[in-house]
Enzyme design. Sequence first.
Site, PDB file in Angstrom:
ATOM      1  N   HIS A 152      22.924  44.112  39.024  1.00  0.00           N
ATOM      2  CA  HIS A 152      24.161  44.276  39.683  1.00  0.00           C
ATOM      3  C   HIS A 152      24.962  42.824  39.625  1.00  0.00           C
ATOM      4  O   HIS A 152      26.339  42.833  39.030  1.00  0.00           O
ATOM      5  CB  HIS A 152      23.987  44.546  41.435  1.00  0.00           C
ATOM      6  CG  HIS A 152      25.135  44.967  42.226  1.00  0.00           C
ATOM      7  ND1 HIS A 152      25.698  45.952  42.309  1.00  0.00           N
ATOM      8  CD2 HIS A 152      26.129  43.823  42.517  1.00  0.00           C
ATOM      9  CE1 HIS A 152      26.748  45.890  43.178  1.00  0.00           C
ATOM     10  NE2 HIS A 152      27.138  44.579  43.212  1.00  0.00           N
ATOM     11  N   GLU A 153      24.322  41.842  39.976  1.00  0.00           N
ATOM     12  CA  GLU A 153      25.041  40.454  40.043  1.00  0.00           C
ATOM     13  C   GLU A 153      25.289  40.090  38.572  1.00  0.00           C
ATOM     14  O   GLU A 153      26.385  39.418  38.394  1.00  0.00           O
ATOM     15  CB  GLU A 153      24.296  39.328  40.923  1.00  0.00           C
ATOM     16  CG  GLU A 153      23.693  39.825  42.366  1.00  0.00           C
ATOM     17  CD  GLU A 153      25.173  40.153  43.072  1.00  0.00           C
ATOM     18  OE1 GLU A 153      26.220  39.542  42.694  1.00  0.00           O
ATOM     19  OE2 GLU A 153      24.970  40.909  43.931  1.00  0.00           O
ATOM     20  N   HIS A 178      28.615  41.355  37.464  1.00  0.00           N
ATOM     21  CA  HIS A 178      29.707  40.440  38.071  1.00  0.00           C
ATOM     22  C   HIS A 178      29.774  39.395  37.239  1.00  0.00           C
ATOM     23  O   HIS A 178      30.976  38.681  36.812  1.00  0.00           O
ATOM     24  CB  HIS A 178      29.362  40.052  39.484  1.00  0.00           C
ATOM     25  CG  HIS A 178      29.541  41.236  40.618  1.00  0.00           C
ATOM     26  ND1 HIS A 178      30.902  41.649  40.828  1.00  0.00           N
ATOM     27  CD2 HIS A 178      28.692  41.504  41.741  1.00  0.00           C
ATOM     28  CE1 HIS A 178      30.653  42.831  41.872  1.00  0.00           C
ATOM     29  NE2 HIS A 178      29.437  42.493  42.413  1.00  0.00           N
ATOM     30  N   GLU A 209      33.581  44.871  41.260  1.00  0.00           N
ATOM     31  CA  GLU A 209      32.443  45.933  41.618  1.00  0.00           C
ATOM     32  C   GLU A 209      32.273  46.889  40.619  1.00  0.00           C
ATOM     33  O   GLU A 209      31.114  47.161  40.365  1.00  0.00           O
ATOM     34  CB  GLU A 209      32.815  46.553  43.074  1.00  0.00           C
ATOM     35  CG  GLU A 209      31.589  47.569  43.833  1.00  0.00           C
ATOM     36  CD  GLU A 209      30.483  46.327  44.065  1.00  0.00           C
ATOM     37  OE1 GLU A 209      30.422  45.157  43.944  1.00  0.00           O
ATOM     38  OE2 GLU A 209      29.403  46.766  44.430  1.00  0.00           O
TER      39      GLU A 209
HETATM   40 ZN    ZN Z   1      28.852  43.716  44.129  1.00  0.00          ZN
END
Ligand code: ZN
Length: 499
Positions: A264-265, A268, A294
């Site tokens: 997830h990160e 980003h 996101e």
């Molecule tokens: Zn996020």
Amino acid sequence: MTNRKEASKAFLKLLQEQNFYKQNLQLLQWDSHTNIPSKGLQQRAEVIGYLSEKLHQSQTSEQMKYYIDTFMEGSEDELLQALAVECKTIYDKAKKIPSQLQKAYAMQISKAEGVWAIAKEQSDYALFKPSLQRMIQLTQEMADCLGDKNQRYDTLLQQWEPGMTTEKLDGMFPALRSSLIDLLGEIKKSKRVIDETVITQSFQIDQQQAFCLQLLSNIGFDHEAGRLDTSVHPFTFGIHPDDVRITTRYDEYDLRQSIFGVLHEGGHALYEQGFAKAIMNTPLAEVSSMGMHESQALLWESWIGRSKPFWSANMPMLKKYAPQSFQQLTAEQMYTSLHHVNPSLIRVDADEVTYSLHIMLRYEIEKLLLNDELTVDELPEVWNEKMEAYLGVTPLNDREGVLQDIHWASGYFGYFPTYTLGFMYAAQIFKTMEHEINATSLIETNQLTDIKDWLTTRMYKTGKRKEPLQLIQDLTNEALRPEYLIEYLTNKYKDIYQF
Ligand code: ZN
């Protein structure tokens, strides 16, 4: 002409100076979240306050006004013009809000966050209610300074998602909501039992860490332009495209925490590492919107990281790091165990089917609150009714109900929809990638950097030069639609839950 050339040089120099302030602020904040000794926090807050003030003064200076006026229109240089437009947005916002109000708002946030933490701990909404009331009032005043009183929610929403409106959301969310409620109903009826115990075995943390670093390399994260640390709540700080800090968390008995935190990160981070050289050290070296940010986290975490081909490709690598108890695990078992759907009271624990239902509940409620159509007294009752209607669960106390999120205490009104927009953008972008570069076969063969390269060229490098709705249109050749997300979730869970 020479004057104009000199002015453009000076303008870029000023922007670079502002960017240096921002980089310092980011680094200080990253440190405050990872390494700072507790006694240092007070002093750190003062330094952050001082540097923020300096940055603010520069962004609203007469000099800045001069450059905005000079380069806003009639500039042959498209980049200078785009920079002037972005600077004007920042300038106008700062000028429209009286400093008295700005100060009261900032003070109220730190007060409300403190009260919220105690109220949550004690599960006592009554304690938080006056702070929330004041927060709403100040947010309304801020919104009225910035835009039309009749479109307060739109004004706030656009702080995070430029170009988005309630009208557009209301054209997409109801269809998504009813599809998700129907899908959840089918899943609840299914007899299929998903066994999560296959992956909740002991897995040494240093080995998990080594596996996660390898995963980051595989998706194309540049370890020389970023680093991975540990924190309670995973986050990303993009200090500069050459210095992106991410964190994850580790649980010996639940490898999902670390793996999906990292993916997830990592998503980003790929966005933050991908800005074009031409916009570095300018206010355009930022993501298009919070929803777009996101979307990239979700694309890498869910569409890629939770897919069957991903685990077929990565199972041998997992077993290299994993203990004996994982050696018989199949990619199919891994994939299935990652898709257990269970309506939860807590948003941050929600699965991908129910997550957006939590968001829509918050969106509907905060819109009513800001338009004075719902009072803080009525809030918990409406919250509980909607939880029951959408998810079929009712909170037993305020901690697992209305007090669970810090957002409203922090003044983040209008932010929640960006999470669901992230899901919708991700679904639509993945569909296009499937069509254009056959993404699934690239995942199967672990050629993930080809996916990263496509995203960098088509999206990451543009930074803030395009608003999100324009970006999605250019990327996918059509306007944002909820159908892609509905289709993605329905197909996936039909297969897993066999209905
Ligand atoms: Zn996020």
